[in-house]
Design a protein around this motif. Structure first.
Motif, PDB file in Angstrom:
ATOM      1  N   HIS A  85       6.833   7.255 -20.201  1.00 37.92           N
ATOM      2  CA  HIS A  85       5.647   6.527 -20.671  1.00 37.92           C
ATOM      3  C   HIS A  85       4.600   6.417 -19.568  1.00 37.92           C
ATOM      4  O   HIS A  85       4.846   6.769 -18.413  1.00 37.92           O
ATOM      5  N   GLU A  87       3.146   4.587 -17.351  1.00 37.24           N
ATOM      6  CA  GLU A  87       3.141   3.480 -16.396  1.00 37.24           C
ATOM      7  C   GLU A  87       3.382   4.062 -15.018  1.00 37.24           C
ATOM      8  O   GLU A  87       4.186   4.990 -14.858  1.00 37.24           O
ATOM      9  N   HIS A  90       6.507   5.534 -13.470  1.00 33.31           N
ATOM     10  CA  HIS A  90       7.084   6.634 -14.254  1.00 33.31           C
ATOM     11  C   HIS A  90       6.239   7.900 -14.178  1.00 33.31           C
ATOM     12  O   HIS A  90       6.755   8.999 -14.206  1.00 33.31           O
ATOM     13  N   ASP A 168      12.734   2.685 -18.965  1.00 31.81           N
ATOM     14  CA  ASP A 168      12.914   1.274 -18.615  1.00 31.81           C
ATOM     15  C   ASP A 168      14.187   0.660 -19.189  1.00 31.81           C
ATOM     16  O   ASP A 168      14.449  -0.523 -18.953  1.00 31.81           O
ATOM     17  N   HIS A 236      14.984   2.892 -13.206  1.00 31.78           N
ATOM     18  CA  HIS A 236      15.032   1.802 -12.229  1.00 31.78           C
ATOM     19  C   HIS A 236      16.449   1.375 -11.837  1.00 31.78           C
ATOM     20  O   HIS A 236      16.621   0.713 -10.826  1.00 31.78           O
TER      21      HIS A 236
HETATM   22 ZN   LIG Z   1       9.375   1.010 -15.610  1.00 29.48          ZN
END
Ligand SMILES: [Zn+2]
Ligand SMILES: [Zn+2]
Length: 274
Positions: A85, A87, A90, A168, A236
């Protein structure tokens, strides 16, 4: 081991032909140094490789070095970049990846990237759930993103070794001092997975406070069963190599975080009353 940064220990092959690359990111939380990953993974097919995520912007030199090491070892050339995505942790290296590897196409949900990088618009290909990118002997499929940050998210899935790339999902920090850096979740025996999963959800996934996480965890179980997931490679968290044993611990953290009030996004410094 403690003195050797993760950047010098990667790439680590977490499943045949699936390489974990990148570095740790140190953050302070509750007076302690927490490490997070903004990991990237290279999936190598017979004819082509795909990079899943780009790492944090600061990690680009490390990611580039790790990839070049793999290519020097004979890993198939980079033809695709898949980001879960839009962000920064990423996709923050997206422009530099496309510039450095001029044959690579960007695949996944590609919304808005053309606004930042109009010069690469012709190299962007939109994927929907079930679409597959053939790498030769294996493919990378876009699958349902059960735990997500943005609505544009897709998760990735390697059809050969059954590795899930959940962005995520399965997000949790680790402790540098405890020697967790570079370990998979099952090796980091002193890491309290429910606790660190709950902390990450609290800080980064606000919507989990307002949702029934039992429903999301059930859906996650269904996805894992349907795809026959053998390994989980979160952006993460530490990679999960024993899905049956470890996934319930992360789910316990998500469910616990949902029941606690939001604590805010950063460590608070007490303001002296006057
Ligand atoms: Zn993230
Ligand atoms: Zn670390």
């Amino acid at each position: 081991m403690l003195d050797t940064p993760v950047a010098q220990r990667m790439p680590r092959e977490i499943a045949p032909g699936v390489f974990w690359i990148g570095d740790c990111l140190a953050q302070r939380h509750k007076g302690k140094v927490y490490h997070g990953y903004n990991a990237a993974f290279l999936v190598a097919g017979d004819n082509a490789s795909i990079l899943v995520e780009t790492g944090h912007p600061k990690d680009f030199p490390v990611i580039e070095r790790h990839m070049n090491e793999l290519f020097a070892r004979g890993v198939a050339p980079l033809k695709y970049l898949f980001v879960t995505h839009q962000e920064t942790p990423h996709c923050g290296g997206l422009g530099r990846i496309l510039k450095t590897f001029p044959d690579a196409l960007l695949v996944g949900d590609v919304s808005d990237y053309h606004l930042a990088f109009p010069q690469y618009e012709h190299r962007m290909r939109s994927m929907k759930e079930g679409d597959e990118i053939d790498l030769g002997g294996r493919s990378l499929m876009a699958v349902e993103p059960v735990i997500r940050d943005l609505r544009t998210t897709w998760w990735g899935f390697d059809t050969k070794e059954r590795v899930l790339f959940p962005g995520d999902g399965f997000a949790y920090s680790h402790y540098h001092e405890d020697g967790h850096c570079g370990l998979v979740a099952e090796e980091a025996v002193s890491l309290d997975l429910p606790d660190v999963s709950s902390t990450f959800a609290d800080l980064a996934l606000f919507w989990t406070k307002f949702a029934d996480m039992n429903v999301y965890c059930d859906r996650l179980d269904q996805l894992i069963a349907r795809l026959g997931v053998k390994t989980i490679a979160p952006t993460h968290g530490l990679p999960i190599t024993d899905v049956k044993a470890t996934v319930p611990k992360v789910q316990a953290g998500l469910k616990a975080a949902a029941l606690m009030p939001e604590s805010g996004t950063n460590e608070k410094v007490a303001v002296a009353a006057n």
